[in-house]
Design an enzyme around this catalytic site. Structure first.
Site, PDB file in Angstrom:
ATOM      1  N   CYS A  85     -10.481   1.558  -3.665  1.00  0.00           N
ATOM      2  CA  CYS A  85     -11.353   2.708  -3.855  1.00  0.00           C
ATOM      3  C   CYS A  85     -11.284   3.192  -5.308  1.00  0.00           C
ATOM      4  O   CYS A  85     -11.806   2.529  -6.192  1.00  0.00           O
ATOM      5  CB  CYS A  85     -11.005   3.814  -2.852  1.00  0.00           C
ATOM      6  SG  CYS A  85     -12.275   5.084  -2.686  1.00  0.00           S
ATOM      7  N   HIS A 195     -10.552   1.064   2.582  1.00  0.00           N
ATOM      8  CA  HIS A 195      -9.112   1.330   2.484  1.00  0.00           C
ATOM      9  C   HIS A 195      -8.283   0.502   3.470  1.00  0.00           C
ATOM     10  O   HIS A 195      -7.989   0.966   4.582  1.00  0.00           O
ATOM     11  CB  HIS A 195      -8.839   2.808   2.742  1.00  0.00           C
ATOM     12  CG  HIS A 195      -9.286   3.716   1.652  1.00  0.00           C
ATOM     13  ND1 HIS A 195      -8.419   4.216   0.706  1.00  0.00           N
ATOM     14  CD2 HIS A 195     -10.501   4.208   1.345  1.00  0.00           C
ATOM     15  CE1 HIS A 195      -9.083   5.000  -0.133  1.00  0.00           C
ATOM     16  NE2 HIS A 195     -10.354   5.013   0.233  1.00  0.00           N
ATOM     17  N   GLU A 197      -5.163   0.079   3.414  1.00  0.00           N
ATOM     18  CA  GLU A 197      -3.879   0.747   3.665  1.00  0.00           C
ATOM     19  C   GLU A 197      -3.965   1.754   4.802  1.00  0.00           C
ATOM     20  O   GLU A 197      -2.940   2.194   5.338  1.00  0.00           O
ATOM     21  CB  GLU A 197      -3.363   1.425   2.380  1.00  0.00           C
ATOM     22  CG  GLU A 197      -3.959   2.776   2.047  1.00  0.00           C
ATOM     23  CD  GLU A 197      -5.347   2.713   1.430  1.00  0.00           C
ATOM     24  OE1 GLU A 197      -5.762   3.736   0.849  1.00  0.00           O
ATOM     25  OE2 GLU A 197      -6.028   1.660   1.526  1.00  0.00           O
TER      26      GLU A 197
END
EC number: 6.3.5.3
Length: 225
Positions: A85, A195, A197
């Site tokens: 991002c 994302h 993560e």
């Protein structure tokens, strides 16, 4: 394996990235924007957030931080670097990846799960996946519309450097050619807008489809360029 996660003023997903690394079996190492080196880590993650408040434009200030000189040297030596991002935006501003991330189409912030198709499974960060595999990963951004001139876009396509693409009809931001992530010529630097993560825990709503990004580098499944 030690993975450095850079914190810029305004980063907000740095601890999420550390947890993702550790959940997948690595050791997360904190790197600060003012660090002059990468502390001997084996890989680097530039996390999401709003580095330096996104002043001027996203990534425009962060790419001049002292640590980015060290990250650029690390990448030039073949070290694996992942920008997520805002981290993707920083890598483009730093010239480590081609193109730019512009304001979303319709100028609206996007926050939702998006399906991604893996296009390149031979990078340091995607070798755990298979080409054509579909992942569901959360996205949250206001400036995620990937842009590059037609010559650059054609080169990325010809060289297989589009890493992930939004599934057909599911492009949330107007990115050209549905591009959600790209890699450099050495295939060790990758930027992705969604994302991964936030998709490493099967007990949470986000699921675990993002684990492969971290397992790829931790397990060394792709050879350095």
């Amino acid at each position: 394996m030690r993975v450095g996660v850079v914190t810029f003023p305004g980063s907000l997903d740095d601890q999420d990235a550390v947890r993702a690394v550790e959940r997948c079996g690595g050791e997360g190492v904190a790197l600060w924007h003012d660090d002059a080196d990468t502390k001997g880590v084996d890989a680097v993650v530039l996390p999401g957030g709003f580095s330096y408040g996104d002043y001027l434009r996203t990534g425009a200030v962060a790419h001049r931080a002292p640590v980015m000189r060290a990250v650029a040297d690390f990448a030039a030596d073949g070290g694996p670097v992942l920008g997520i991002c805002n981290g993707f935006q920083v890598l483009c501003e730093a010239g480590l990846l081609p193109g730019a991330l512009l304001r979303n189409e319709r100028l609206r912030f996007v926050c939702k799960d998006v399906p991604l198709v893996v296009e390149a499974a031979d990078t340091r960060w995607t070798a755990d996946y298979a080409a054509g595999e579909v992942l569901v990963v959360p996205a949250k951004h206001g400036e995620g519309r990937y842009y590059a001139d037609e010559v650059t876009l054609d080169r990325l396509e010809d060289e297989g450097r589009v890493v992930v693409r939004y599934a057909n009809g599911r492009n949330p931001n107007g990115s050209l050619r549905d591009i959600a992530g790209v890699t450099n010529e050495g295939r060790n630097v990758v930027g992705v807008m969604p994302h991964p993560e936030h998709a490493v825990d099967p007990t949470l709503i986000g699921g675990a489809d993002g684990q492969g990004f971290f397992r790829s580098v931790l397990e060394g499944r792709a050879a350095p360029a």
